[in-house]
Motif scaffolding. Sequence first.
Motif, PDB file in Angstrom:
ATOM      1  N   LEU A 268       0.830  -1.206   0.000  1.00  0.00           N
ATOM      2  CA  LEU A 268       0.000   0.000   0.000  1.00  0.00           C
ATOM      3  C   LEU A 268       0.866   1.257   0.000  1.00  0.00           C
ATOM      4  CD1 LEU A 268      -2.742  -1.133   2.537  1.00  0.00           C
ATOM      5  CD2 LEU A 268      -3.159  -0.476   0.156  1.00  0.00           C
ATOM      6  N   ARG A 269       1.984   1.197   0.678  1.00  0.00           N
ATOM      7  CA  ARG A 269       2.898   2.345   0.720  1.00  0.00           C
ATOM      8  C   ARG A 269       3.522   2.603  -0.646  1.00  0.00           C
ATOM      9  NH1 ARG A 269       8.213   3.462   1.094  1.00  0.00           N
ATOM     10  NH2 ARG A 269       8.884   1.285   1.129  1.00  0.00           N
ATOM     11  N   LEU A 270       3.968   1.530  -1.314  1.00  0.00           N
ATOM     12  CA  LEU A 270       4.692   1.682  -2.577  1.00  0.00           C
ATOM     13  C   LEU A 270       3.788   1.657  -3.804  1.00  0.00           C
ATOM     14  CD1 LEU A 270       7.847  -0.519  -1.920  1.00  0.00           C
ATOM     15  CD2 LEU A 270       7.812   1.938  -2.343  1.00  0.00           C
ATOM     16  N   GLU A 271       2.643   0.976  -3.718  1.00  0.00           N
ATOM     17  CA  GLU A 271       1.731   0.845  -4.856  1.00  0.00           C
ATOM     18  C   GLU A 271       0.321   1.219  -4.427  1.00  0.00           C
ATOM     19  OE1 GLU A 271       2.953   0.183  -7.685  1.00  0.00           O
ATOM     20  OE2 GLU A 271       4.708  -1.113  -7.468  1.00  0.00           O
ATOM     21  N   PRO A 272       0.099   2.429  -3.913  1.00  0.00           N
ATOM     22  CA  PRO A 272      -1.230   2.767  -3.381  1.00  0.00           C
ATOM     23  C   PRO A 272      -2.308   2.680  -4.459  1.00  0.00           C
ATOM     24  CG  PRO A 272       0.093   4.747  -3.687  1.00  0.00           C
ATOM     25  CD  PRO A 272       1.013   3.575  -3.895  1.00  0.00           C
ATOM     26  N   ARG A 304       3.919   9.590  -3.467  1.00  0.00           N
ATOM     27  CA  ARG A 304       5.193  10.197  -3.087  1.00  0.00           C
ATOM     28  C   ARG A 304       5.293  10.348  -1.572  1.00  0.00           C
ATOM     29  NH1 ARG A 304       9.701  10.465  -6.344  1.00  0.00           N
ATOM     30  NH2 ARG A 304      11.225  11.731  -5.254  1.00  0.00           N
ATOM     31  N   ALA A 305       4.177  10.674  -0.930  1.00  0.00           N
ATOM     32  CA  ALA A 305       4.169  10.803   0.528  1.00  0.00           C
ATOM     33  C   ALA A 305       4.552   9.490   1.192  1.00  0.00           C
ATOM     34  CB  ALA A 305       2.790  11.252   1.007  1.00  0.00           C
ATOM     35  N   GLY A 306       4.213   8.376   0.564  1.00  0.00           N
ATOM     36  CA  GLY A 306       4.570   7.076   1.097  1.00  0.00           C
ATOM     37  C   GLY A 306       6.055   6.782   1.007  1.00  0.00           C
ATOM     38  N   ARG A 307       6.785   7.584   0.237  1.00  0.00           N
ATOM     39  CA  ARG A 307       8.232   7.386   0.076  1.00  0.00           C
ATOM     40  C   ARG A 307       9.012   8.530   0.731  1.00  0.00           C
ATOM     41  NH1 ARG A 307       9.214   4.294  -5.447  1.00  0.00           N
ATOM     42  NH2 ARG A 307       7.215   3.258  -5.671  1.00  0.00           N
ATOM     43  N   ASP A 308       8.372   9.198   1.657  1.00  0.00           N
ATOM     44  CA  ASP A 308       9.014  10.309   2.348  1.00  0.00           C
ATOM     45  C   ASP A 308      10.067   9.751   3.310  1.00  0.00           C
ATOM     46  OD1 ASP A 308       9.717  12.489   3.939  1.00  0.00           O
ATOM     47  OD2 ASP A 308       7.703  13.346   3.880  1.00  0.00           O
ATOM     48  N   PRO A 309      11.346  10.090   3.127  1.00  0.00           N
ATOM     49  CA  PRO A 309      12.393   9.553   4.015  1.00  0.00           C
ATOM     50  C   PRO A 309      12.238   9.998   5.470  1.00  0.00           C
ATOM     51  CG  PRO A 309      13.272  11.256   2.559  1.00  0.00           C
ATOM     52  CD  PRO A 309      11.896  10.952   2.073  1.00  0.00           C
ATOM     53  N   ALA A 310      11.420  11.026   5.700  1.00  0.00           N
ATOM     54  CA  ALA A 310      11.174  11.441   7.075  1.00  0.00           C
ATOM     55  C   ALA A 310      10.246  10.471   7.802  1.00  0.00           C
ATOM     56  CB  ALA A 310      10.565  12.845   7.095  1.00  0.00           C
ATOM     57  N   VAL A 311       9.629   9.578   7.045  1.00  0.00           N
ATOM     58  CA  VAL A 311       8.634   8.673   7.618  1.00  0.00           C
ATOM     59  C   VAL A 311       9.098   7.227   7.608  1.00  0.00           C
ATOM     60  CG1 VAL A 311       6.292   7.765   7.322  1.00  0.00           C
ATOM     61  CG2 VAL A 311       6.729  10.206   7.044  1.00  0.00           C
ATOM     62  N   ARG A 327       2.636   3.848   8.054  1.00  0.00           N
ATOM     63  CA  ARG A 327       2.214   5.258   8.163  1.00  0.00           C
ATOM     64  C   ARG A 327       1.844   5.856   6.803  1.00  0.00           C
ATOM     65  NH1 ARG A 327       6.451   8.762  11.182  1.00  0.00           N
ATOM     66  NH2 ARG A 327       4.783  10.289  10.863  1.00  0.00           N
ATOM     67  N   HIS A 328       1.663   5.002   5.829  1.00  0.00           N
ATOM     68  CA  HIS A 328       1.306   5.484   4.493  1.00  0.00           C
ATOM     69  C   HIS A 328      -0.059   6.174   4.502  1.00  0.00           C
ATOM     70  CE1 HIS A 328      -1.673   2.303   4.103  1.00  0.00           C
ATOM     71  NE2 HIS A 328      -0.774   1.458   4.581  1.00  0.00           N
ATOM     72  N   LEU A 329      -0.342   6.892   3.425  1.00  0.00           N
ATOM     73  CA  LEU A 329      -1.626   7.591   3.279  1.00  0.00           C
ATOM     74  C   LEU A 329      -2.412   7.026   2.099  1.00  0.00           C
ATOM     75  CD1 LEU A 329      -0.303  11.217   3.912  1.00  0.00           C
ATOM     76  CD2 LEU A 329      -1.587   9.786   5.497  1.00  0.00           C
ATOM     77  N   ALA A 330      -2.244   5.728   1.854  1.00  0.00           N
ATOM     78  CA  ALA A 330      -2.915   5.107   0.716  1.00  0.00           C
ATOM     79  C   ALA A 330      -4.429   5.243   0.789  1.00  0.00           C
ATOM     80  CB  ALA A 330      -2.528   3.630   0.637  1.00  0.00           C
ATOM     81  N   PHE A 331      -4.968   5.293   2.014  1.00  0.00           N
ATOM     82  CA  PHE A 331      -6.415   5.423   2.181  1.00  0.00           C
ATOM     83  C   PHE A 331      -6.820   6.831   2.596  1.00  0.00           C
ATOM     84  CE2 PHE A 331      -5.713   0.818   3.181  1.00  0.00           C
ATOM     85  CZ  PHE A 331      -6.343   0.332   2.041  1.00  0.00           C
TER      86      PHE A 331
END
Length: 387
Positions: A268-272, A304-311, A327-331
Amino acid sequence: MLFRSWQEPDERAWPDLVAVPDHVGVEHLVVTRHALVRQVLADPETFRPDNALDAMTPIPVGALRILARHGFRLPPTLANNGGPSHPEIRGIVAEALHPHRVAAQRPWLTTLVRERVGRLGAALDAGEPVDLYADLAADLPLLVLARLVDLPEAPAEVVKEFTRAALELFWAPVDLPRQRVLADVVGRFHAVLREFAATGAGLAGVLRAAGHPPDVVIGALFFLLVAGQETTSQFLTLLLHRLTGTPEVVAGVRAGTVDVEDVVEEALRLEPPIVTWRRVAARDTELAGTPVPEGTSLVLWLARAGRDPAVVAAPEAFVPGQRGSRRHLAFGAGAHRCVGAQLSRLEAAVVVAETAPLLADVTVLRAPWCPDNLSFRMPDALVVARR
């Protein structure tokens, strides 16, 4: 960039906010950083959802006439509803997709997926290629949704044609001849939904009983069919493709050393299922010190938010269970967070668990191809064969 954002080079450094024009010259403020995307989603008063379903390519008179002939209307209901009716409508839909009801589908779904995987495995053993999209993922979420929410009786291929046409008509760069074709497909099925909304049981009946007008019932069904199943079938296809390229993860699932739920969350993080989503500024404001005038269209880059290095510890790597993976935002987030998140997770978990043996020894003959689209991937196939 807007319509093929998932193909952007991973190593490219993106600013937190950047203005990007679309194919018709409209400028959008693209938000890339995880914290800022969440901030926007959590503030529906400042950043409203009203433009979520606006057509990216303005629909010309000719196509509008086709839609009007079919009685097409799409009032604010769920994703594009920032008004006072949203909480009640969402609550009714959420009850239909309650986690307990969703969890109860697991035995049936497991049996169905296992049967399909068995057939696919036999075909592979016989030296035949198989399409994991068409033969496994395409209609699976629709069949599950139909068990939870009464839907109009229509062949799966008709529903899929409608939902993919809707995604193209409203979120893709399309020319006039294509818009007319899409308008006819969407309009014809909208007429089916209108008839069902007037008499159908289940969710449609509950919405009617709550006093919601027919257009709201149709809008809820419309969005459920698009967001409740089409996005999941796309996600399942992309997840399966990702797994074909990470045999160590597949081996870990089979051995029980890699948790299936961790695999789903990392995918979900990489392929939302939805790579971007839109908001519009309701008033003059600012975001991270950048002025945002009233009426500005914001494109929230969920992928892109799912690949944020801060997260996340390893932003570009597929590492189930790594720090920050969940912590992804896929949903999405906030008041409009996807109401079907648990349903999508369940379907993906079952598919991962049941297909792991199948994926252990396959090679990809045809990777998914995805057309230009602002928010949706819409893969068309995933053909594999035995190595």
